[in-house]
Design an enzyme around this catalytic site. Structure first.
Site, PDB file in Angstrom:
ATOM      1  N   LYS A 116       0.806  -1.217   0.000  1.00  0.00           N
ATOM      2  CA  LYS A 116       0.000   0.000   0.000  1.00  0.00           C
ATOM      3  C   LYS A 116       0.836   1.263   0.000  1.00  0.00           C
ATOM      4  O   LYS A 116       0.454   2.271  -0.596  1.00  0.00           O
ATOM      5  CB  LYS A 116      -0.945  -0.007   1.204  1.00  0.00           C
ATOM      6  CG  LYS A 116      -1.996  -1.114   1.178  1.00  0.00           C
ATOM      7  CD  LYS A 116      -2.922  -0.987   2.357  1.00  0.00           C
ATOM      8  CE  LYS A 116      -3.989  -2.073   2.346  1.00  0.00           C
ATOM      9  NZ  LYS A 116      -3.449  -3.400   2.596  1.00  0.00           N
ATOM     10  N   GLU A 200      -2.885   6.213   8.373  1.00  0.00           N
ATOM     11  CA  GLU A 200      -3.688   7.113   7.555  1.00  0.00           C
ATOM     12  C   GLU A 200      -4.718   7.841   8.398  1.00  0.00           C
ATOM     13  O   GLU A 200      -5.177   7.334   9.428  1.00  0.00           O
ATOM     14  CB  GLU A 200      -4.428   6.337   6.455  1.00  0.00           C
ATOM     15  CG  GLU A 200      -3.558   5.865   5.333  1.00  0.00           C
ATOM     16  CD  GLU A 200      -4.377   5.223   4.232  1.00  0.00           C
ATOM     17  OE1 GLU A 200      -3.811   5.024   3.152  1.00  0.00           O
ATOM     18  OE2 GLU A 200      -5.568   4.925   4.448  1.00  0.00           O
ATOM     19  N   HIS A 235     -13.984  -3.502   8.860  1.00  0.00           N
ATOM     20  CA  HIS A 235     -13.393  -3.313   7.534  1.00  0.00           C
ATOM     21  C   HIS A 235     -13.631  -4.503   6.602  1.00  0.00           C
ATOM     22  O   HIS A 235     -13.008  -4.604   5.551  1.00  0.00           O
ATOM     23  CB  HIS A 235     -11.885  -3.029   7.647  1.00  0.00           C
ATOM     24  CG  HIS A 235     -11.561  -1.963   8.649  1.00  0.00           C
ATOM     25  ND1 HIS A 235     -11.909  -0.645   8.454  1.00  0.00           N
ATOM     26  CD2 HIS A 235     -10.969  -2.029   9.873  1.00  0.00           C
ATOM     27  CE1 HIS A 235     -11.515   0.063   9.511  1.00  0.00           C
ATOM     28  NE2 HIS A 235     -10.954  -0.751  10.376  1.00  0.00           N
ATOM     29  N   ARG A 297      -6.781  -8.646  -8.702  1.00  0.00           N
ATOM     30  CA  ARG A 297      -7.426  -9.953  -8.864  1.00  0.00           C
ATOM     31  C   ARG A 297      -8.917  -9.735  -9.044  1.00  0.00           C
ATOM     32  O   ARG A 297      -9.409  -8.608  -8.990  1.00  0.00           O
ATOM     33  CB  ARG A 297      -7.187 -10.808  -7.618  1.00  0.00           C
ATOM     34  CG  ARG A 297      -7.593 -10.084  -6.329  1.00  0.00           C
ATOM     35  CD  ARG A 297      -7.559 -10.973  -5.123  1.00  0.00           C
ATOM     36  NE  ARG A 297      -7.666 -10.248  -3.874  1.00  0.00           N
ATOM     37  CZ  ARG A 297      -8.792  -9.775  -3.350  1.00  0.00           C
ATOM     38  NH1 ARG A 297      -9.932  -9.943  -3.996  1.00  0.00           N
ATOM     39  NH2 ARG A 297      -8.803  -9.137  -2.196  1.00  0.00           N
TER      40      ARG A 297
END
Length: 644
Positions: A116, A200, A235, A297
């Site tokens: 990421k 973040e 999440h 994917r």
């Protein structure tokens, strides 16, 4: 077109790929672990190869065994599905070195988007907006804590590698940061073999909107519009739908173009998903979304895109892998109708959504117009503790959003599962929740409404119906509904020609013993008022079904009754089959109610087990690294006497 395909996966995605591949005339090869020897995907394929023990690390994650199976069977290509090796650049390279086509993007694209931190830096260069935060390489805990302070709470700690909510923690205040960081790093190491994280800013009232992209090897790239995945828990996506509620053409165009730019920036080929976070407080806006990550994917939720675009994304994957151009251009793609998907899991929402395992004594999945079900299990099969506990995906298509949700609600009402605990009752409440139906929700909705969405039980009246079946057994009778009737001569407990009588039976309800009394009139069981459920006979008992919940009812065996615990002791058990990854107490230690005693890992997620009361640890029966069964006693507490 390819001639043969090995599917390096299991469960519903393996079954889904096999069906499209066979329709296109490909020879299909399945691989399976010892735990999956009798699995549905093994029977659907033309051939099947055993690849090792039940543990994923010894089977589905062993690239060498997968490639050896492909060579053994002469497979021309390997489809990785999702999860396992699907985003493993080394595996994609190993396939190429073995002369086998990898049905997915090039290894360079997987690497570019797989971490990421690097992906966000790349997106910034490509002009794609990213969420503010620290995406650098330094991982000193004190440094990361300082960065979190600079960014401003609340923040998200996110694993650099992988996805699916694993290795992710929301932190609202500085005092919680250290524990959250350690937990995220442990989980990331376990799930992805990489403990690194980034920090973040947490976007308040966030909407999760993702764009399906597709590219071929001839320089063409398109997007197949958006999916909204904002209904989440920890999440993890719970409801996925297309198109996104509140989406307009201007925002759709901006997001679509940003997603295609992201794919082109890494030389992408095949199916991928670019995920964005949007500020839902002011609605979807062209300047109010940010890049989160790209999944290189096929996604679990791809069926909703297929239904509203009239495409088969697995077919597109196979055609692109064969060297063909994309089947459609951007101008030829359009949206028709609304689709919504939920994931039916073997888990217990009333107990922190802990995974559940065991035999599927009953599995009834819905059918009908506008309803699609993707599954990899059958009635009588097992939900294994070794893999993701998904039972099925239930997807509904309608001419508009309201119709799609009505069809999904009706489909879930027709669904029945008994054996492992499931989230079916939770899903039924969720899809009928006013906030969901109105489309104005964000990723925090489920947490805010958790008390509304969980709790409840099969009613005593429906359990009494089950007792009626037990007390009037009939080998040919499969169901007992409130309007049903049994032959009075089949009653096994006493003889009476007429009049009323009351019968008391000792039964077990999901293993808990109780006495249930039933009233009979002229040899016929009197239906309890308010009984809204259904009863289905299974092996060794019956199942009472109501509102998406299921309990097994059986005649009690007094010889097998467990002796009740005496003397002020309390046993703390493993909540599910898993691995003890941290033992946080020891014999002789004094603990207080709510204190963490040990941590069990199952399905790559951590579950902390806490003390049910104050006490002294009398016995600890496991150490870190032990595999434990669900219900196994791990810690025994003794009551601490108050000082005289």
């Amino acid at each position: 077109m390819l001639s043969s395909l090995l599917i390096a996966n299991r469960g519903e995605i393996a079954c889904r790929i096999i069906r499209t591949a066979r329709r296109l005339g490909l020879r299909t090869i399945a691989v399976y672990s010892e735990a999956d020897r009798h699995a549905l995907h093994v029977r659907l394929a033309d051939e099947a190869v055993a690849i090792g023990a039940a543990s994923a690390s010894e089977s589905y994650l062993d690239a060498g065994k997968i490639i050896a199976a492909a060579k053994q069977t002469g497979a021309e290509a390997i489809h990785p599905g999702y999860g396992f090796l699907s985003e493993n650049a080394g595996f994609a390279e190993a396939c190429a070195q073995a002369g086998i086509i990898f049905v997915g993007p090039p290894a360079s694209a997987i690497r570019a988007m797989g971490l990421k931190d690097g992906a966000k830096a790349l997106m910034e260069k490509a002009g794609v907006p990213v969420v503010p935060g620290y995406h650098g390489a330094l991982d000193d805990p004190a440094f990361l804590k300082q960065k979190a302070y600079e960014i401003g709470y609340p923040v998200l700690i996110k694993a650099v590698a992988g996805g699916g909510g694993k290795g992710m923690r929301r932190v609202d205040k500085v005092v919680d940061f250290d524990d959250a960081l350690q937990a995220a790093q442990r989980e990331a190491q376990s799930a992805f073999g990489d403990p690194r994280v980034l920090i973040e800013k947490f976007v308040k009232n966030p909407r999760h909107v993702e764009i399906q992209v597709f590219a071929d090897g001839h320089g063409n790239a398109v997007h197949l519009f958006e999916r909204d995945c904002s209904a989440q828990r920890r999440h993890q996506k719970v409801i996925e739908e297309a198109p996104a509620p509140g989406m307009n053409d201007e925002v759709r165009k901006a997001m679509g173009e940003a997603a295609v730019a992201a794919a082109l920036a890494v030389g992408y080929v095949g199916a991928g998903t670019v995920e964005f976070i949007a500020d839902g407080s002011r609605g979807l806006r062209p300047d109010g979304f940010w890049f989160m990550e790209m999944n290189t994917r096929l996604q679990v939720e791809h069926p909703v895109t297929e239904l509203v675009t009239g495409t088969d994304l697995v077919e597109w994957q196979l055609r692109v892998a064969s060297g063909e151009k994309l089947p459609m251009t951007q101008d030829e793609l359009g949206l028709d109708g609304h689709a919504v998907e939920v994931r039916l899991y073997a888990e217990d929402p009333d107990n922190g959504f802990l995974p559940s395992t065991g035999r599927l004594d009953l599995l009834r999945l819905p059918e009908g117009e506008g309803v699609r079900v993707d599954t990899g299990v059958e009635q009588g099969g097992e939900v294994s503790p070794f893999y993701d506990p998904m039972i099925a995906k239930v997807i509904a298509l309608g001419p508009d959003r309201e119709a799609a949700f009505e069809r999904l609600s009706a489909a879930l009402a027709k669904t029945a599962v008994a054996g492992p605990r499931t989230n079916l009752a939770f899903l039924r409440k969720l899809v009928d929740l006013p906030a969901v139906r109105e489309g104005g929700f964000d990723t925090g909705l489920i947490d805010r409404e958790i008390e509304t969405l969980t709790g409840g039980a099969v009613s005593d009246e429906t359990v009494a119906l089950a007792v009626s079946m037990l007390s009037a057994p009939d080998a040919e009778e499969r169901r007992y509904h409130p309007q049903g009737w049994f032959d009075p001569w089949s009653v096994c407990d006493a003889f009476q020609l007429s009049g009323d009588r009351e019968v008391g039976l000792r039964v077990t309800v999901d293993g808990e013993e109780r006495e249930v009394r039933r009233r009979w009139h002229n040899g016929v069981p009197v239906t309890p008022e308010g009984a809204m459920g259904e009863v289905v006979r299974i092996e060794n008992g019956v199942v009472a079904l109501e509102g998406g919940r299921a309990v097994k009812v059986a005649l009690a065996d007094s010889l097998l009754r467990a002796a009740e615990d005496e003397g002020g002791h309390a046993s703390v058990s493993a909540p599910m089959h898993g691995k003890v990854i941290a033992m946080l107490t020891e014999e002789g230690a004094e603990v207080v109610r709510g204190e963490r005693l040990f941590i069990v890992e199952a399905m790559k997620m951590e579950h902390a087990v806490i003390a049910p009361r104050d006490g002294r640890v009398e016995r600890v029966s496991a150490v870190e690294g032990d595999q434990v069964e669900e219900g196994a006693v791990i810690v025994v507490l003794e009551e601490v006497s108050a000082p005289a």
